[in-house]
Motif scaffolding. Sequence first.
Motif, PDB file in Angstrom:
ATOM      1  N   ALA A 182       0.815  -1.212   0.000  1.00 19.27           N
ATOM      2  CA  ALA A 182       0.000   0.000   0.000  1.00 19.27           C
ATOM      3  C   ALA A 182       0.850   1.264   0.000  1.00 19.27           C
ATOM      4  O   ALA A 182       0.366   2.339  -0.314  1.00 19.27           O
ATOM      5  CB  ALA A 182      -0.919   0.003   1.215  1.00 19.27           C
ATOM      6  N   ARG A 183       2.115   1.142   0.318  1.00 21.29           N
ATOM      7  CA  ARG A 183       2.992   2.319   0.402  1.00 21.29           C
ATOM      8  C   ARG A 183       3.769   2.552  -0.897  1.00 21.29           C
ATOM      9  O   ARG A 183       3.739   3.625  -1.455  1.00 21.29           O
ATOM     10  CB  ARG A 183       3.965   2.141   1.553  1.00 21.29           C
ATOM     11  N   GLY A 213       1.026 -14.191  -3.763  1.00 24.06           N
ATOM     12  CA  GLY A 213       0.352 -14.673  -2.558  1.00 24.06           C
ATOM     13  C   GLY A 213       0.456 -13.692  -1.409  1.00 24.06           C
ATOM     14  O   GLY A 213       0.464 -12.488  -1.595  1.00 24.06           O
ATOM     15  N   SER A 214       0.522 -14.235  -0.185  1.00 24.19           N
ATOM     16  CA  SER A 214       0.696 -13.425   1.022  1.00 24.19           C
ATOM     17  C   SER A 214       2.071 -13.712   1.605  1.00 24.19           C
ATOM     18  O   SER A 214       2.246 -14.695   2.312  1.00 24.19           O
ATOM     19  CB  SER A 214      -0.391 -13.753   2.051  1.00 24.19           C
ATOM     20  N   PRO A 215       3.068 -12.889   1.318  1.00 26.26           N
ATOM     21  CA  PRO A 215       4.418 -13.145   1.796  1.00 26.26           C
ATOM     22  C   PRO A 215       4.493 -13.069   3.322  1.00 26.26           C
ATOM     23  O   PRO A 215       3.934 -12.150   3.918  1.00 26.26           O
ATOM     24  CB  PRO A 215       5.253 -12.032   1.172  1.00 26.26           C
ATOM     25  N   PRO A 216       5.183 -14.009   3.960  1.00 25.90           N
ATOM     26  CA  PRO A 216       5.247 -14.030   5.431  1.00 25.90           C
ATOM     27  C   PRO A 216       6.039 -12.877   6.025  1.00 25.90           C
ATOM     28  O   PRO A 216       5.870 -12.571   7.203  1.00 25.90           O
ATOM     29  CB  PRO A 216       5.926 -15.364   5.734  1.00 25.90           C
ATOM     30  N   THR A 217       6.873 -12.206   5.250  1.00 22.13           N
ATOM     31  CA  THR A 217       7.678 -11.104   5.780  1.00 22.13           C
ATOM     32  C   THR A 217       6.974  -9.755   5.667  1.00 22.13           C
ATOM     33  O   THR A 217       7.479  -8.759   6.168  1.00 22.13           O
ATOM     34  CB  THR A 217       9.026 -11.019   5.049  1.00 22.13           C
ATOM     35  N   TRP A 218       5.824  -9.705   5.026  1.00 20.64           N
ATOM     36  CA  TRP A 218       5.092  -8.459   4.881  1.00 20.64           C
ATOM     37  C   TRP A 218       4.210  -8.229   6.096  1.00 20.64           C
ATOM     38  O   TRP A 218       3.808  -9.147   6.786  1.00 20.64           O
ATOM     39  CB  TRP A 218       4.232  -8.487   3.625  1.00 20.64           C
ATOM     40  N   SER A 219       3.885  -6.954   6.358  1.00 16.17           N
ATOM     41  CA  SER A 219       2.993  -6.592   7.461  1.00 16.17           C
ATOM     42  C   SER A 219       1.593  -6.351   6.921  1.00 16.17           C
ATOM     43  O   SER A 219       1.426  -5.866   5.806  1.00 16.17           O
ATOM     44  CB  SER A 219       3.482  -5.314   8.148  1.00 16.17           C
ATOM     45  N   ASP A 222       8.302  -5.716   3.247  1.00 15.41           N
ATOM     46  CA  ASP A 222       9.243  -5.728   4.360  1.00 15.41           C
ATOM     47  C   ASP A 222      10.081  -4.447   4.425  1.00 15.41           C
ATOM     48  O   ASP A 222      10.390  -3.960   5.506  1.00 15.41           O
ATOM     49  CB  ASP A 222      10.122  -6.972   4.338  1.00 15.41           C
ATOM     50  N   ARG A 223      10.414  -3.860   3.281  1.00 15.05           N
ATOM     51  CA  ARG A 223      11.203  -2.623   3.295  1.00 15.05           C
ATOM     52  C   ARG A 223      10.400  -1.454   3.875  1.00 15.05           C
ATOM     53  O   ARG A 223      10.896  -0.721   4.730  1.00 15.05           O
ATOM     54  CB  ARG A 223      11.681  -2.286   1.894  1.00 15.05           C
ATOM     55  N   CYS A 224       9.162  -1.282   3.420  1.00 13.52           N
ATOM     56  CA  CYS A 224       8.328  -0.196   3.944  1.00 13.52           C
ATOM     57  C   CYS A 224       8.022  -0.405   5.424  1.00 13.52           C
ATOM     58  O   CYS A 224       7.992   0.549   6.197  1.00 13.52           O
ATOM     59  CB  CYS A 224       7.031  -0.087   3.145  1.00 13.52           C
TER      60      CYS A 224
END
Length: 73
Positions: free
Chosen positions: A27-28, A35-41, A54-56
């Motif tokens: 979203a940023r 899919g839904s990456p496990p490292t994303w929030s 993960d970077r944002c």
Amino acid sequence: MVDQKTHQTRQQAELTSDGTVDGTVCARCGAVAEGSPPTWSCSVENGERRYFCDRCARDNIRAIEGRLDSDWW
């Protein structure tokens, strides 16, 4: 409730012949992942589910932990 279902947003649209995105979109910054990456929030803001790469998420971890809406970061 934490397990309430929220409506599907453009951030989880599937790729079709008309060119929509396949996977999850940050979203940023607009990064795309399968899919839904496990490292994303994942954040629910105003009833809408938003995903952050993960970077944002790393760049804005203090705002996330402070429970600020992404509009403030």
